[in-house]
Each structure stands twice: as structure tokens, then as C-alpha cells.
Design an enzyme around this catalytic site. Structure first.
Site, PDB file in Angstrom:
ATOM      1  CD  GLU A  14      21.042 -86.484  24.965  1.00 18.65           C
ATOM      2  OE1 GLU A  14      22.058 -85.914  24.550  1.00 18.65           O
ATOM      3  OE2 GLU A  14      20.347 -87.237  24.266  1.00 18.65           O
ATOM      4  CB  CYS A  62      21.909 -91.152  27.912  1.00 17.62           C
ATOM      5  SG  CYS A  62      22.302 -89.439  28.191  1.00 17.62           S
ATOM      6  CB  CYS A  65      23.944 -90.083  32.482  1.00 12.37           C
ATOM      7  SG  CYS A  65      22.533 -90.790  31.655  1.00 12.37           S
ATOM      8  CG  HIS A  69      21.205 -95.797  31.546  1.00 10.82           C
ATOM      9  ND1 HIS A  69      19.962 -95.963  32.113  1.00 10.82           N
ATOM     10  CD2 HIS A  69      21.305 -94.480  31.241  1.00 10.82           C
ATOM     11  CE1 HIS A  69      19.331 -94.800  32.143  1.00 10.82           C
ATOM     12  NE2 HIS A  69      20.129 -93.878  31.615  1.00 10.82           N
ATOM     13  NE  ARG A 485      21.275 -86.210  33.474  1.00 10.07           N
ATOM     14  CZ  ARG A 485      22.422 -85.605  33.185  1.00 10.07           C
ATOM     15  NH1 ARG A 485      22.466 -84.338  32.948  1.00 10.07           N
ATOM     16  NH2 ARG A 485      23.552 -86.291  33.124  1.00 10.07           N
ATOM     17  CB  SER A 508      15.048 -86.998  32.780  1.00 11.64           C
ATOM     18  OG  SER A 508      16.258 -86.328  33.099  1.00 11.64           O
ATOM     19  CB  CYS A 552      18.984 -86.407  30.282  1.00  5.81           C
ATOM     20  SG  CYS A 552      19.411 -87.571  28.982  1.00  5.81           S
ATOM     21  CB  CYS A 555      17.956 -90.592  30.403  1.00  4.79           C
ATOM     22  SG  CYS A 555      19.710 -90.861  30.519  1.00  4.79           S
TER      23      CYS A 555
HETATM   24 NI1  NFE Z   1      20.974 -88.933  29.873  1.00  2.00          NI
HETATM   25 FE1  NFE Z   1      20.309 -89.797  32.701  1.00  2.00          FE
HETATM   26  C1  NFE Z   1      21.073 -89.076  34.148  1.00  2.00           C
HETATM   27  C2  NFE Z   1      19.907 -91.278  33.526  1.00  2.00           C
HETATM   28  S1  NFE Z   1      18.379 -88.956  32.816  1.00  2.00           S
HETATM   29  S2  NFE Z   1      21.328 -88.216  31.545  1.00  2.00           S
HETATM   30  O1  NFE Z   1      21.583 -88.571  34.956  1.00  2.00           O
HETATM   31  O2  NFE Z   1      19.683 -92.203  33.975  1.00  2.00           O
HETATM   32  O3  NFE Z   1      17.680 -88.489  33.867  1.00  2.00           O
END
Ligand code: NFE
Ligand code: MG
Length: 573
Positions: A14, A62, A65, A69, A485, A508, A552, A555
Site C-alpha cells: 500500500e 489508510c 489497516c 487509526h 504491521r 511502517s 504500507c 500509513c
Molecule cells: Ni496502512 Fe498501517 C498498519 C498503520 S502502516 S497499514 O498496519 O498504522 O504501518
């Protein structure tokens, strides 16, 4: 002369990631750069808004995931305002969290990572009867394994390849000598790729039931916006809850009888990857799945802790409020910090973008200059790896029985020592083992919810502190979770009922970070070092290790280049 291999964009992830690897004369990676080529500015967008709305903005960082968030955000606001959520809200959040984890990990394995190990074109040579025999041996309890099933699939695949339009399977290094699976194993993997694709849209209905929709289900500061009433056709009732139970049972089937057997079968052909791609050796988990409120870290199913230098005999404590622990640097990132500031704790964090890279299109970035839209988070000055491997290691090193059991069993099945965990293969295996734990925890959380409802408790939110008139004039808070992640946290500063500052440090960003002021590499960069490339024009090895982290970048760098321009266009496969 040293060669520089550029992969941009890295696909089957992503977001927008560029990797540059510098090879020595033997074709071994001597230095590497991970660059996030996209900036999105969520932290800036949040300033001045109502903190109760923050989750809805953050969640849209994102679509992969899709829930984490929102979870980190409501927790941050609740922490700042001292709001306690009712037990059912905590359980529903755990159910949402675990559903995301299970769906995301299965998708990663089959749809984002498997094709680094599975050669679709070789699958054409498979004998359907032999594939059926293999499938029954590898996963005896998975029903779709007849000769006819594989014959039909082989026919479909042949049509695909003959048409010259590989669709989903376009763009990979098919025929690369590093692919080691026999044709039958490749055909079986293709079958399960397609089965997993059908299944993943089912499991995620759990989000639509408790959160109204997916992606981006609804959350609420103070609890969950999930009305439960056995007497209503419009609320979450017993029919809906039974449906959820069925989805969890199906997920158990997929994970135990398809994913885990496939993982072990594929891994057994690639045990050389247990010695490649280890990287930093520093692992961090914030922990999650509270059993007694988010404040009681000792009761998390996923434990918290830090492991430094692969030392599994010591799990170090961590504190997200300590200004000396989590800090972000921008020495190699396209941002500006206030004069004299090198590293900032997120409560003091600043997001001022300042692009100073080459004018696109460019051939290469400069590793001695700024080269990424990602900041460089560090824990007590150390670069850290986060994610399923970090969580498995923290669980294992903390002596948690469930973790020890799954890890020991997998090491035994693959006949590899514990040191095999510190590798690309270890990262990929850890994700599978974690999914196995998660699917059982999902059922356990569901059972807890049903028990509470039977006992007469159907409250899912506490709105006593909903009105800003009940808030202090100024407050700071933080919220965390373990996203698929890895470790994710949001820090908020609320002033006069508005967001004064909001900082997000995502998994990430930890893993894909550029170098810091001391020149320490981030986890991706570090994991690539010393990897030999068989064919620099087809850098499959780079993809294997980078994909093992499940990147990702959406993110990680929370707006295309400042003017929406494409930062680079390089055709790669
Ligand atoms: Ni968009 Fe995310 C996850 C977050 S990125 S996927 O898992 O927070 O590392
Ligand atoms: Mg940030």
C-alpha cells in the site's frame, strides 16, 4: 564499479515506496535506502478540529489497516480526557482489532507476498492428480482438494496465460531461478490465492456489523457506536451475533487448514531464507487486546516490551509518555525542525514539510542528503523493527505460554533453530503464527461479549464526558495499538476543546524509516544489507525481504508531492 538497483514503485504494497540498493562487485547489497515518495499531511489537517472527530480523519490514512487509526485516535482522546469505556466497548474493539489482524495477515500472505515464492507460470506444468495428492497431504482437513478442482483451475490459468493478459498476476519475475516450488505446489498455492480472495470479503463483514461499514468502520469517543438489543430488528441482535460466530468459525478453518499448512509447506522449500534479511535485531511491541482496561498493560493478550540486539533473555519496559523514549528525527527526511532540535517526542512533534530532493524525474537519490517523506522514529536512540515478528518475540521472550507453544511447534516442523526467527523467513512465519493466535482470541472475545449480554449488560458507550464543557482547558493524551504491521501510536494535545497538536507515529514509519542523525539505518534498509542478488536486473530478493515487512506507505507518511505531481516514473517489474 558499484551498481545501484532501483525499485520504484515497489508493488504489491500500500502506498509509494522506492528502494535503492548499492551492490558490491559480487552482487551483494552493501548499502540500501528506503524512501517514502508520498506525503499526505494528516497531522496538519487535524489541527484546530474537534478531538471527537479526529478518529474519522485518522482512519482514512489508510484503506488497508482500515480500523487501527480510529482505535488509536479514540484511545488518545480518551486518555487525554480521562474517559473510561464500558467492558462491552473494549470487547467490541478487540473483536474489530482481531478481525482486522486476521484478514490483513491472510491477504498479505496470499495476495501481497506469496508471489515472491510461488511461480504462477510454473503452475501450468502441474499435474492435477498429483496436485490433489499433495494438497491432501499438506492440509488433510481442507475440503477443496479433488483432481477435478485442480484440473478446472489449471484450465482457467492456462487461458489467462495464453491470452497474454495475466491481470492479477502481471508483473513479476516469473521463471526466476530463485523460485523453488515444484509445479504442483505452485498450482496449489494459486488455488488458495483465489480461495483467500473470496474469503477475505466475508470475514470483514464483522466490521460492518459492529462498525456499520468497511473500510473505515465507525468508532466513538467513549465506547462504540454499536447499538445492541435483542428486541430490535434494527440493532445488533442474536441473528447478527450468530452470523459473526459463523464468520469466526470459517476464519478458523481458513487459518488452521489452509494458511498455516501452506505457510509451512512453502517455507520448507526456502529455509535458506532463515539466514537472510534479519536486519536490526531490535524489536518493539506496544501490546494490545486489553482484558482489564487499556491502562492495565499486564493484562494484555499481546504483551508490551522491547528486545535489543536479539537478546531474548531480557524484555525491556517502554513508556510512551517519556519524552526520552519515542522520538522522531528528520536528518534524512524532507521536513524542517525548529533550530537546534534534532529529535522530538511526539507531544512536541512538528510536521513542516520541505522537499529538497532532486527534481523529478530523477535517476537516484543521495544517501548523504535528505531522501524520504518518512521521519525516522527511534526508541532511546535505537532503530527498531515492529510488527508480527516483534510481537512474537516479545511474547516468546516474556514466557507467555501461547506464544512459546506456536513458536516451538513451527520451529520443530521446519527443523530450524530459534535463530531462524531473525530473518525474512522468520518475519513471514511469525505473521502466520500470530494469525493462529488471533483467530482463537477472536472467538474468546466473542464468547466474552455473549456472556456479558446474557448477564444483562448491553452498554457499549459512556458519554458522561462527551460535552466539551466537562473537559479541562488543556490536556494531553496518547493512544496506541498494534496495527497489523506493528506498533502504532497517536499523541494529542487538546486546548480549549480543539486539537492544538496531533502526531502519528506508525509501524511502517518505524520499519521503512530512512537513516537518522547517527547514520543508523531503518529496519528495511538494515534487513537488505549483505543480501546477494542472483540477477540485479530482476531483484526478487529485494522484494522478498521488503514484502516480509508488509509495507504500507500510506500509513507511514500521512498528499502526493506538494503540487500533486508524480515524483518519479520508472518502469520496473
Ligand atoms: Ni496502512 Fe498501517 C498498519 C498503520 S502502516 S497499514 O498496519 O498504522 O504501518
Ligand atoms: Mg507522523
Amino acid at each position: 564499479m558499484a551498481t545501484r538497483v532501483v525499485v520504484d514503485p515497489v508493488t504489491r504494497i500500500e502506498g509509494h515506496l522506492r528502494v535503492e540498493a548499492m551492490l558490491d562487485e559480487r552482487g551483494v547489497i552493501k548499502d540500501a535506502m528506503s524512501s517514502g515518495t508520498m506525503w499526505r499531511g494528516l497531522e496538519v489537517i487535524l489541527k484546530g478540529r474537534d478531538p471527537r472527530d479526529a478518529w474519522a480523519f485518522c482512519e482514512r490514512i489508510c484503506g488497508v489497516c482500515t480500523t487501527v487509526h480510529a482505535l488509536a485516535s479514540v484511545r488518545a482522546v480518551e486518555n487525554a480526557l480521562d474517559v473510561k469505556v464500558p467492558p462491552n466497548a473494549e470487547i467490541i474493539r478487540n473483536i474489530m482489532f482481531l478481525t482486522q489482524q486476521v484478514q490483513d495477515h491472510v491477504i498479505h500472505f496470499y495476495h501481497l507476498h506469496a508471489l515472491d515464492w510461488v511461480d504462477i507460470v510454473s503452475a501450468l506444468k502441474a499435474d492435477p492428480a498429483a496436485t490433489s495428492a499433495l494438497a491432501q497431504k499438506v492440509s488433510p482437513s481442507w475440503p477443496l482438494a479433488s483432481t477435478g478442482y485442480f484440473k478446472d483451475l489449471a484450465g482457467t490459468l492456462k487461458k489467462f496465460v495464453d491470452s497474454g493478459q495475466l491481470g492479477l498476476f502481471q508483473n513479476a519475475y516469473w521463471g526466476h531461478p530463485a523460485y523453488k516450488l515444484p509445479p504442483e505446489a505452485n498450482l496449489m498455492a494459486v488455488a488458495h490465492y483465489l480461495e483467500a480472495l473470496k474469503w477475505q470479503k466475508e470475514i470483514i463483514k464483522i466490521h460492518t456489523i459492529f462498525g456499520g461499514k468497511n473500510p473505515h468502520p465507525n468508532y466513538l469517543v467513549g465506547g462504540m457506536a454499536s447499538a445492541i438489543s435483542m428486541q430490535s430488528d434494527n440493532a445488533i441482535n442474536m441473528e447478527r451475533l450468530n452470523y459473526v460466530k459463523g464468520l469466526i468459525q470459517d476464519a478458523m478453518q481458513v487459518v488452521e487448514n489452509m494458511y498455516i499448512p501452506d505457510l509451512l509447506a512453502v517455507a520448507s522449500f526456502y529455509t535458506d531464507w532463515a539466514a537472510i534479511g534479519g536486519g536490526l535485531g531490535n524489536y518493539m511491541s506496544y501490546g494490545d487486546i486489553p482484558q482489564n482496561g487499556i491502562g492495565d498493560v499486564s493484562q494484555f493478550r499481546m504483551p508490551r516490551g522491547v528486545i535489543l540486539n536479539k537478546n531474548l533473555s531480557e524484555v525491556l519496559p517502554l513508556d510512551l509518555t517519556d519524552a526520552g523514549q519515542v522520538q522522531e528525527e528528520v536528518a534524512h527526511s524532507w521536513y524542517e525542525y525548529p533550530e537546534g532540535k534534532g529529535a522530538l517526542h511526539p507531544w512536541d512533534g512538528v510536521t513542516v514539510p520541505k522537499y529538497s530532493g532532486p527534481k523529478p524525474p530523477y535517476k537516484q537519490l543521495d544517501e548523504n542528503a535528505k531522501y524520504s517523506w518518512l521521519k525516522a522514529p527511534r526508541w532511546k536512540g535505537n532503530a527498531m523493527e515492529v510488527g508480527p515478528l516483534a510481537r512474537m518475540l516479545v511474547g516468546f521472550a516474556s514466557g507467555k505460554t501461547e506464544y512459546k507453544d506456536v513458536v516451538t511447534e513451527a520451529l520443530g516442523a521446519l527443523k530450524v533453530p530459534a535463530t531462524a526467527l531473525f530473518s525474512t523467513l522468520g518475519r513471514t512465519a511469525a505473521r502466520g503464527l500470530e494469525t493462529k493466535l488471533c483467530v482463537h482470541w477472536l472467538m474468546a472475545e466473542y464468547d466474552k461479549l455473549i456472556a456479558n449480554l446474557k448477564a444483562g449488560d448491553s452498554a457499549t458507550a459512556d458519554t458522561a464526558r462527551w460535552e466539551p464543557s466537562t473537559w479541562p482547558a488543556e490536556a494531553k493524551g496518547y493512544g496506541f495499538t498494534e496495527a497489523p504491521r506493528g506498533a502504532l501510536a497517536h499523541w494529542i494535545h487538546i486546548k480549549n476543546a480543539k486539537i492544538e497538536n496531533y502526531q502519528i507515529v506508525v509501524p511502517s514509519t518505524w520499519n521503512a524509516s530512512p537513516k537518522d542523525s547517527k547514520g543508523q539505518h531503518g529496519a528495511y534498509e538494515s534487513a537488505l544489507l549483505n543480501t546477494p542478488l542472483a540477477d540485479p536486473k530482476r531483484p526478487l530478493e529485494i522484494l522478498r525481504t521488503i514484502h516480509s515487512f508488509d509495507p504500507c506507505l500510506a500509513c507511514a507518511s500521512h498528499v502526493f508531492g506538494p503540487n500533486g505531481e508524480k515524483l518519479a516514473e520508472i518502469k520496473v517489474r
